[in-house]
Write a protein that holds these residues in place. Sequence first.
Motif, mmCIF file in Angstrom:
data_model
loop_
_atom_site.group_PDB
_atom_site.id
_atom_site.type_symbol
_atom_site.label_atom_id
_atom_site.label_comp_id
_atom_site.label_asym_id
_atom_site.label_seq_id
_atom_site.Cartn_x
_atom_site.Cartn_y
_atom_site.Cartn_z
ATOM 1 N N SER A 33 -44.352 28.208 17.166
ATOM 2 C CA SER A 33 -43.357 28.997 16.635
ATOM 3 C C SER A 33 -42.001 28.889 17.406
ATOM 4 N N ILE A 34 -41.028 28.889 16.417
ATOM 5 C CA ILE A 34 -39.677 28.813 16.897
ATOM 6 C C ILE A 34 -38.779 30.086 16.759
ATOM 7 N N LEU A 35 -38.028 30.499 17.780
ATOM 8 C CA LEU A 35 -37.152 31.357 17.756
ATOM 9 C C LEU A 35 -35.743 30.932 18.302
ATOM 10 N N LEU A 36 -34.808 31.051 17.401
ATOM 11 C CA LEU A 36 -33.317 30.525 17.462
ATOM 12 C C LEU A 36 -32.401 31.604 17.450
ATOM 13 N N GLU A 49 -35.302 24.229 5.720
ATOM 14 C CA GLU A 49 -36.221 24.902 4.631
ATOM 15 C C GLU A 49 -37.518 24.182 4.960
ATOM 16 N N SER A 50 -37.386 23.149 5.190
ATOM 17 C CA SER A 50 -38.967 22.496 5.014
ATOM 18 C C SER A 50 -39.528 22.787 6.562
ATOM 19 N N GLY A 51 -38.817 23.459 7.335
ATOM 20 C CA GLY A 51 -39.352 23.895 8.614
ATOM 21 C C GLY A 51 -39.208 23.184 9.682
ATOM 22 N N HIS A 52 -38.352 22.171 9.467
ATOM 23 C CA HIS A 52 -37.944 21.183 10.888
ATOM 24 C C HIS A 52 -36.844 21.530 11.293
ATOM 25 N N LEU A 53 -36.599 21.141 12.683
ATOM 26 C CA LEU A 53 -35.444 21.333 13.459
ATOM 27 C C LEU A 53 -34.626 20.109 13.183
ATOM 28 N N LYS A 54 -33.256 20.542 13.318
ATOM 29 C CA LYS A 54 -32.186 19.430 13.270
ATOM 30 C C LYS A 54 -31.018 19.760 14.321
ATOM 31 N N VAL A 55 -30.783 18.859 14.948
ATOM 32 C CA VAL A 55 -29.765 19.049 16.111
ATOM 33 C C VAL A 55 -28.235 18.486 15.255
ATOM 34 N N GLU A 56 -27.186 19.142 15.207
ATOM 35 C CA GLU A 56 -26.132 18.470 14.734
ATOM 36 C C GLU A 56 -24.924 18.866 15.602
ATOM 37 N N LYS A 57 -24.028 18.031 15.407
ATOM 38 C CA LYS A 57 -22.706 17.998 16.326
ATOM 39 C C LYS A 57 -21.796 19.318 15.848
ATOM 40 N N ALA A 58 -21.321 19.944 16.687
ATOM 41 C CA ALA A 58 -20.555 21.146 16.312
ATOM 42 C C ALA A 58 -18.777 20.781 16.607
ATOM 43 N N LEU A 59 -18.683 19.713 17.143
ATOM 44 C CA LEU A 59 -17.279 19.096 17.416
ATOM 45 C C LEU A 59 -17.355 18.019 17.120
ATOM 46 N N ASP A 60 -16.032 17.128 16.693
ATOM 47 C CA ASP A 60 -16.085 15.813 16.473
ATOM 48 C C ASP A 60 -15.345 15.022 17.522
ATOM 49 N N THR A 61 -15.940 14.990 19.005
ATOM 50 C CA THR A 61 -15.551 14.427 20.095
ATOM 51 C C THR A 61 -16.591 13.288 20.399
ATOM 52 N N LYS A 74 -29.453 12.019 14.638
ATOM 53 C CA LYS A 74 -29.518 12.585 13.229
ATOM 54 C C LYS A 74 -30.997 12.624 12.628
ATOM 55 N N ARG A 75 -32.070 12.118 13.270
ATOM 56 C CA ARG A 75 -33.589 12.260 12.941
ATOM 57 C C ARG A 75 -34.028 13.791 12.982
ATOM 58 N N PRO A 76 -34.589 14.269 11.851
ATOM 59 C CA PRO A 76 -35.241 15.850 12.051
ATOM 60 C C PRO A 76 -36.453 15.812 13.031
ATOM 61 N N ILE A 77 -36.679 16.817 13.443
ATOM 62 C CA ILE A 77 -37.698 17.155 14.357
ATOM 63 C C ILE A 77 -38.955 17.862 13.762
ATOM 64 N N GLU A 78 -39.845 17.404 13.638
ATOM 65 C CA GLU A 78 -41.065 17.954 12.978
ATOM 66 C C GLU A 78 -41.785 19.239 13.958
ATOM 67 N N ASN A 126 -39.118 16.970 22.978
ATOM 68 C CA ASN A 126 -39.865 16.933 24.026
ATOM 69 C C ASN A 126 -40.407 18.353 24.034
ATOM 70 N N MET A 127 -39.802 19.523 24.069
ATOM 71 C CA MET A 127 -40.017 20.792 23.957
ATOM 72 C C MET A 127 -41.299 21.096 22.958
ATOM 73 N N VAL A 128 -41.162 20.502 21.685
ATOM 74 C CA VAL A 128 -41.959 20.791 20.609
ATOM 75 C C VAL A 128 -43.234 20.047 20.787
ATOM 76 N N VAL A 129 -43.288 18.899 21.346
ATOM 77 C CA VAL A 129 -44.181 18.023 21.664
ATOM 78 C C VAL A 129 -45.082 18.530 22.817
ATOM 79 N N GLY A 130 -44.387 18.945 23.883
ATOM 80 C CA GLY A 130 -44.985 19.412 24.924
ATOM 81 C C GLY A 130 -45.878 20.877 24.947
ATOM 82 N N VAL A 131 -45.384 21.714 24.104
ATOM 83 C CA VAL A 131 -46.192 22.897 23.937
ATOM 84 C C VAL A 131 -47.201 22.886 22.875
ATOM 85 N N SER A 132 -47.211 21.799 22.196
ATOM 86 C CA SER A 132 -48.335 21.404 21.030
ATOM 87 C C SER A 132 -49.428 20.470 21.731
ATOM 88 N N LYS A 133 -48.868 19.408 22.164
ATOM 89 C CA LYS A 133 -49.850 18.342 22.554
ATOM 90 C C LYS A 133 -49.768 17.932 24.115
#
Length: 225
Positions: A60-63, A91-103, A50-54, A119-126
């Motif tokens: 750049s993000i393409l979803l 809206e703040s530009g952060h990414l968030k991973v959510e559950k699509a199912l309650d299982t 539930k923690r957002p990803i800065e 790890n993807m975001v940190v890898g391509v930046s740092k």
Amino acid sequence: MASLSSSIPSCNLKSAFLGERNGLRYTASPAVRIGCVVKPVECKESRIGKRPIEVPSNVSILLEGQDLKVKGPLGELSRSYPREVRVIKVESGHLKVEKALDTRRANQMHGLFRTLTDNMVVGVSKGFEKKLQMVGVGYRAMLEGQDLVLSLGFSHPVRMPIPAGIQVKVDDNTRITVSGFDKNAIGDFAASIRKWRPPEPYKGKGVKYADEIVRRKEGKAGKKK
């Protein structure tokens, strides 16, 4: 002589079956019902998931649906997500991973794919790096073009091609640094180097990670005179 059957008294036997056979009566006993309570499985939300990803400004993000592409100054990575989770951009530009199912499976994947996305975001930046240390007399490492050459006590040197997107640096012929933007690829290549000569527990000789602690064992003691 009186018949044998007349001397046998009549009896009434109770059984789980109902009927009459050979002059014996059978009656059915009442069935006992046992009730049980079924509790629904509660799937708690992952504290990590539930923690957002800065997202830094230079990334750049393409979803597109369940596919995510991340591009930064060090490289580009992409990943496809299962139907149990989804990635959204707030809206703040952060990414968030959510559950699509309650299982329960979705709850397990929630924290995992949040970590993989971070790890993807940190890898391509740092970027990431993994350090190894060679311990042993005559153990050496050197770079020849795009190959890493290891001398590990075999009859011939070990030559390992360096994969694309990975950089290798050798210091003092015994310290190896593997770096890049893909954390999984870095870990796999570092593990393949260590696999050639894992550290043994008696003298500690071999190739180990720089932060690895090798548990030592005592050798066999000689016979006392």
